[in-house]
Write a protein that holds these residues in place. Structure first.
Motif, PDB file in Angstrom:
ATOM      1  N   GLY A  96      16.146  -2.279  24.279  1.00  0.00           N
ATOM      2  CA  GLY A  96      16.512  -3.663  25.479  1.00  0.00           C
ATOM      3  C   GLY A  96      15.909  -3.638  26.604  1.00  0.00           C
ATOM      4  O   GLY A  96      16.436  -4.534  27.095  1.00  0.00           O
ATOM      5  N   GLU A  97      14.850  -2.818  26.954  1.00  0.00           N
ATOM      6  CA  GLU A  97      14.035  -2.770  28.018  1.00  0.00           C
ATOM      7  C   GLU A  97      13.164  -4.272  28.390  1.00  0.00           C
ATOM      8  O   GLU A  97      13.079  -4.451  29.785  1.00  0.00           O
ATOM      9  N   THR A  98      12.870  -5.015  27.731  1.00  0.00           N
ATOM     10  CA  THR A  98      11.542  -5.912  26.906  1.00  0.00           C
ATOM     11  C   THR A  98      12.072  -6.726  26.038  1.00  0.00           C
ATOM     12  O   THR A  98      12.327  -6.200  25.051  1.00  0.00           O
ATOM     13  N   LEU A  99      11.763  -8.033  26.188  1.00  0.00           N
ATOM     14  CA  LEU A  99      11.741  -8.738  24.899  1.00  0.00           C
ATOM     15  C   LEU A  99      10.639 -10.061  24.932  1.00  0.00           C
ATOM     16  O   LEU A  99      10.398 -10.389  26.173  1.00  0.00           O
ATOM     17  N   LEU A 100      10.038  -9.735  23.932  1.00  0.00           N
ATOM     18  CA  LEU A 100       8.893 -10.747  23.621  1.00  0.00           C
ATOM     19  C   LEU A 100       9.322 -12.184  22.786  1.00  0.00           C
ATOM     20  O   LEU A 100       9.725 -11.369  21.951  1.00  0.00           O
ATOM     21  N   ILE A 101       9.131 -13.620  23.154  1.00  0.00           N
ATOM     22  CA  ILE A 101       9.440 -14.759  22.296  1.00  0.00           C
ATOM     23  C   ILE A 101       7.589 -15.285  22.596  1.00  0.00           C
ATOM     24  O   ILE A 101       7.869 -14.976  23.795  1.00  0.00           O
ATOM     25  N   TRP A 102       7.386 -15.457  21.171  1.00  0.00           N
ATOM     26  CA  TRP A 102       6.909 -16.682  21.101  1.00  0.00           C
ATOM     27  C   TRP A 102       6.732 -17.590  19.764  1.00  0.00           C
ATOM     28  O   TRP A 102       7.835 -16.866  19.014  1.00  0.00           O
ATOM     29  N   ASP A 103       5.812 -18.699  19.661  1.00  0.00           N
ATOM     30  CA  ASP A 103       6.432 -19.292  19.033  1.00  0.00           C
ATOM     31  C   ASP A 103       4.789 -19.789  18.457  1.00  0.00           C
ATOM     32  O   ASP A 103       3.820 -19.204  18.092  1.00  0.00           O
ATOM     33  N   LEU A 104       4.871 -19.957  16.816  1.00  0.00           N
ATOM     34  CA  LEU A 104       3.415 -20.271  16.113  1.00  0.00           C
ATOM     35  C   LEU A 104       2.944 -21.238  17.025  1.00  0.00           C
ATOM     36  O   LEU A 104       1.941 -21.241  16.921  1.00  0.00           O
ATOM     37  N   GLN A 105       3.361 -22.793  17.044  1.00  0.00           N
ATOM     38  CA  GLN A 105       2.270 -23.340  18.251  1.00  0.00           C
ATOM     39  C   GLN A 105       1.652 -22.914  19.204  1.00  0.00           C
ATOM     40  O   GLN A 105       0.124 -22.578  18.823  1.00  0.00           O
ATOM     41  N   THR A 106       2.407 -21.804  19.965  1.00  0.00           N
ATOM     42  CA  THR A 106       1.381 -21.552  21.090  1.00  0.00           C
ATOM     43  C   THR A 106       0.373 -20.112  20.567  1.00  0.00           C
ATOM     44  O   THR A 106      -0.597 -20.269  20.674  1.00  0.00           O
ATOM     45  N   PHE A 107       0.741 -19.888  19.750  1.00  0.00           N
ATOM     46  CA  PHE A 107       0.134 -18.662  18.876  1.00  0.00           C
ATOM     47  C   PHE A 107      -1.571 -19.440  18.927  1.00  0.00           C
ATOM     48  O   PHE A 107      -2.019 -19.307  18.409  1.00  0.00           O
ATOM     49  N   MET A 108      -1.008 -20.362  17.549  1.00  0.00           N
ATOM     50  CA  MET A 108      -2.288 -21.403  17.185  1.00  0.00           C
ATOM     51  C   MET A 108      -2.987 -22.260  18.466  1.00  0.00           C
ATOM     52  O   MET A 108      -4.459 -22.330  17.828  1.00  0.00           O
ATOM     53  N   LYS A 109      -2.463 -22.745  19.117  1.00  0.00           N
ATOM     54  CA  LYS A 109      -3.239 -23.375  20.419  1.00  0.00           C
ATOM     55  C   LYS A 109      -4.484 -22.403  20.890  1.00  0.00           C
ATOM     56  O   LYS A 109      -5.483 -23.142  20.966  1.00  0.00           O
ATOM     57  N   ASN A 110      -3.732 -20.800  20.930  1.00  0.00           N
ATOM     58  CA  ASN A 110      -5.367 -20.014  21.116  1.00  0.00           C
ATOM     59  C   ASN A 110      -6.564 -19.547  19.876  1.00  0.00           C
ATOM     60  O   ASN A 110      -5.695 -19.210  18.999  1.00  0.00           O
ATOM     61  N   PRO A 111      -7.357 -20.555  20.106  1.00  0.00           N
ATOM     62  CA  PRO A 111      -8.459 -20.381  18.752  1.00  0.00           C
ATOM     63  C   PRO A 111      -8.729 -19.016  18.771  1.00  0.00           C
ATOM     64  O   PRO A 111      -9.290 -18.261  17.461  1.00  0.00           O
ATOM     65  N   LYS A 112      -8.867 -17.927  19.468  1.00  0.00           N
ATOM     66  CA  LYS A 112      -9.609 -16.591  19.195  1.00  0.00           C
ATOM     67  C   LYS A 112      -8.389 -15.607  18.051  1.00  0.00           C
ATOM     68  O   LYS A 112      -8.324 -15.739  17.059  1.00  0.00           O
ATOM     69  N   TRP A 113      -6.990 -16.195  18.678  1.00  0.00           N
ATOM     70  CA  TRP A 113      -5.697 -15.694  17.695  1.00  0.00           C
ATOM     71  C   TRP A 113      -5.847 -15.877  16.917  1.00  0.00           C
ATOM     72  O   TRP A 113      -5.817 -15.665  15.807  1.00  0.00           O
ATOM     73  N   ARG A 114      -5.721 -17.175  16.630  1.00  0.00           N
ATOM     74  CA  ARG A 114      -6.108 -18.303  15.338  1.00  0.00           C
ATOM     75  C   ARG A 114      -7.014 -17.754  14.439  1.00  0.00           C
ATOM     76  O   ARG A 114      -6.235 -17.343  13.248  1.00  0.00           O
ATOM     77  N   ASP A 115      -8.584 -17.397  14.728  1.00  0.00           N
ATOM     78  CA  ASP A 115      -8.995 -17.448  14.388  1.00  0.00           C
ATOM     79  C   ASP A 115      -9.026 -16.329  13.265  1.00  0.00           C
ATOM     80  O   ASP A 115      -9.580 -15.433  12.616  1.00  0.00           O
TER      81      ASP A 115
END
Length: 163
Positions: A96-115
């Motif tokens: 419960g100390e931290t929480l990481l929330i992300w969505d697929l659109q943000t992930f796919m916008k970054n070309p380095k992560w997507r590739d």
């Protein structure tokens, strides 16, 4: 009567610190006590002269018994500690100390992560396809070279594309 306290001799008006001899024993008592007694002889629970000292004694008792609010908080915090190796991230120390929330659109916008994700996915799929098409028996075979394995995969994928 005992000599006056430092607070009174300095001209300070701190009635709680003015002391005198206990009326029940020979120890030092407080002048503001309703019974003019020491803390041990005072039987009045609402005594204004010993209220502060009683509160300190209660807090000390809570600390000794392990029921102080700060100790209870730390106990709950330690109980929620993350066991080593539970998460890949080593900075997580408590649940419960931290929480990481992300969505697929943000992930796919970054070309380095997507590739990187597409490359790893293709490699995994190709390896799985190759392993399915070239299942070997239990007999030992010499391991293929990387170039030969690459050619086999490419041939296999070409054959799949013709179907």
């Amino acid at each position: 009567m005992l000599p006056q306290s430092n607070a009174q001799s300095n001209g300070l008006k701190d009635d709680a610190r003015v002391t005198l001899k206990c009326s029940k024993c020979s120890k030092i008592g407080r002048k503001t006590c309703s019974q003019q007694a020491c803390i041990k002889c005072c039987t009045d629970d609402q005594c204004e002269g010993h209220r502060e000292q009683r509160e300190k004694d209660k807090e000390k008792l809570l600390i000794i018994e392990g029921r102080h609010p700060l100790q209870l908080y730390v106990k709950r915090l330690r109980a929620s500690a993350v066991k080593p190796g539970l998460f890949r991230e080593t900075a997580f120390r408590y649940h419960g100390e931290t929480l990481l929330i992300w969505d697929l659109q943000t992930f796919m916008k970054n070309p380095k992560w997507r590739d990187d994700a597409v490359r790893k996915s293709r490699r995994y799929v190709e390896t799985q396809l190759y392993n399915q098409s070239h299942k070997t028996s239990n007999s030992r075979r010499r391991r293929e070279s990387r170039s030969r394995r690459f050619k086999n995969i490419m041939d296999y994928l070409y054959q799949q594309s013709l179907k």
